[in-house]
Design a protein around this motif. Structure first.
Motif, PDB file in Angstrom:
ATOM      1  N   ILE A  58      15.699  22.065  13.983  1.00  0.00           N
ATOM      2  CA  ILE A  58      16.519  21.556  12.885  1.00  0.00           C
ATOM      3  C   ILE A  58      16.614  22.659  11.830  1.00  0.00           C
ATOM      4  CG2 ILE A  58      16.777  19.765  11.111  1.00  0.00           C
ATOM      5  CD1 ILE A  58      16.894  18.754  14.067  1.00  0.00           C
ATOM      6  N   LYS A  59      17.854  23.102  11.556  1.00  0.00           N
ATOM      7  CA  LYS A  59      18.062  24.193  10.590  1.00  0.00           C
ATOM      8  C   LYS A  59      18.359  23.672   9.185  1.00  0.00           C
ATOM      9  CE  LYS A  59      19.894  28.045  11.183  1.00  0.00           C
ATOM     10  NZ  LYS A  59      20.449  29.336  11.405  1.00  0.00           N
ATOM     11  N   ASN A 106      22.385  18.960   8.447  1.00  0.00           N
ATOM     12  CA  ASN A 106      23.296  18.531   9.499  1.00  0.00           C
ATOM     13  C   ASN A 106      23.447  19.557  10.626  1.00  0.00           C
ATOM     14  OD1 ASN A 106      24.716  20.464   8.184  1.00  0.00           O
ATOM     15  ND2 ASN A 106      26.480  19.198   7.702  1.00  0.00           N
ATOM     16  N   MET A 126      21.589  21.693  13.951  1.00  0.00           N
ATOM     17  CA  MET A 126      20.513  21.857  14.917  1.00  0.00           C
ATOM     18  C   MET A 126      20.919  22.983  15.862  1.00  0.00           C
ATOM     19  SD  MET A 126      19.073  18.980  17.581  1.00  0.00           S
ATOM     20  CE  MET A 126      20.417  19.004  18.757  1.00  0.00           C
ATOM     21  N   ASN A 183       8.125  20.412  12.437  1.00  0.00           N
ATOM     22  CA  ASN A 183       9.220  20.459  11.460  1.00  0.00           C
ATOM     23  C   ASN A 183       9.065  19.345  10.423  1.00  0.00           C
ATOM     24  OD1 ASN A 183      10.324  18.054  12.501  1.00  0.00           O
ATOM     25  ND2 ASN A 183      11.954  19.079  13.608  1.00  0.00           N
ATOM     26  N   GLU A 186       8.690  22.082  17.433  1.00  0.00           N
ATOM     27  CA  GLU A 186       9.801  22.962  17.784  1.00  0.00           C
ATOM     28  C   GLU A 186       9.300  24.403  17.885  1.00  0.00           C
ATOM     29  OE1 GLU A 186      12.535  21.937  14.585  1.00  0.00           O
ATOM     30  OE2 GLU A 186      11.725  23.521  13.318  1.00  0.00           O
ATOM     31  N   LYS A 218      20.824  10.492  12.799  1.00  0.00           N
ATOM     32  CA  LYS A 218      21.147  11.623  11.923  1.00  0.00           C
ATOM     33  C   LYS A 218      22.353  12.415  12.429  1.00  0.00           C
ATOM     34  CE  LYS A 218      17.539  11.196   9.158  1.00  0.00           C
ATOM     35  NZ  LYS A 218      17.710  10.495   7.932  1.00  0.00           N
ATOM     36  N   TYR A 225      22.467  14.766  14.765  1.00  0.00           N
ATOM     37  CA  TYR A 225      22.214  16.157  15.160  1.00  0.00           C
ATOM     38  C   TYR A 225      22.774  16.467  16.546  1.00  0.00           C
ATOM     39  CZ  TYR A 225      19.046  16.764  11.199  1.00  0.00           C
ATOM     40  OH  TYR A 225      18.529  16.858   9.935  1.00  0.00           O
ATOM     41  N   ASN A 253      26.060  18.858  17.366  1.00  0.00           N
ATOM     42  CA  ASN A 253      25.775  20.059  18.126  1.00  0.00           C
ATOM     43  C   ASN A 253      26.487  20.056  19.472  1.00  0.00           C
ATOM     44  OD1 ASN A 253      24.685  22.455  18.968  1.00  0.00           O
ATOM     45  ND2 ASN A 253      22.605  21.927  18.421  1.00  0.00           N
TER      46      ASN A 253
END
Length: 188
Positions: free
Chosen positions: A77-78, A81, A83, A97, A103, A134, A136, A140
């Motif tokens: 998760i960066k 919103n 990934m 995380n 991760e 969420k 993600y 992605n």
């Protein structure tokens, strides 16, 4: 629609927690057969996940894939919103995380996978899924499908997570397959 999805999510999270130990073993060799079918024995990049919150434990599959010289990546998760997937050596320690999910370390290489194994809370036979809410994976997967036209998505679930119908919207990404302890489900 949002309320129905929320209710289904709560219901199936509880169901998963109560029943996950009752499930017989998964035949992960079926995933390798699926890979051979789609990628003709090519050593592809497989995106997995580190199981949490009673998700299907795919660690044995990821270890076997690593031993068979497949590259394995896990989600990172960066931002709120976003990934990405980063390379993971199966013996390498992982970092926790902000959601308490393991991760790969920040310095690992970012790679686009060929096969994405997606954890889920519930699914229907139209290959729709309810995730953790969420977005993600949906965000992605939409981005990745524009770059990798032959990307394969495989939802990972217990058979008791099957739902009659799941409400969807334009942002929800339909999966190519669902894999349960009973085998692989496809839309064909």
């Amino acid at each position: 629609m949002k309320n129905k999805k929320f209710f289904q999510k709560k219901k199936f999270l509880l169901k998963r927690k109560k029943n996950y130990l009752k499930v017989k073993k998964f035949n992960f060799d079926l995933i390798f057969k699926l890979i051979n079918k789609h990628f003709n024995k090519k050593k592809i990049i497989i995106a997995g996940y580190y199981p949490s919150n009673y998700e299907v434990n795919i660690l044995r599959f990821l270890e076997n894939a690593y031993k068979k010289n497949f590259k394995v990546v896990l989600p990172v998760i960066k931002s709120t919103n976003n990934m990405i997937f980063k390379l993971w050596n199966f013996k390498e320690p992982l970092c926790v995380n902000k959601f308490g999910i393991l991760e790969p370390p920040k310095g690992n290489k970012e790679i686009l996978p060929d096969l994405v194994i997606v954890p889920l809370i519930a699914y229907d036979l139209k290959l729709n899924r309810i995730g953790h809410g969420k977005g993600y994976y949906d965000k992605n997967l939409n981005k990745m499908k524009k770059v990798k036209k032959n990307l394969i998505t495989l939802g990972m679930a217990y058979s008791f997570q099957k739902c009659s119908t799941i409400p969807t919207n334009k942002y929800d990404v339909k999966l190519n397959y669902i894999f349960t302890e009973n085998g692989i489900i496809s839309s064909r």
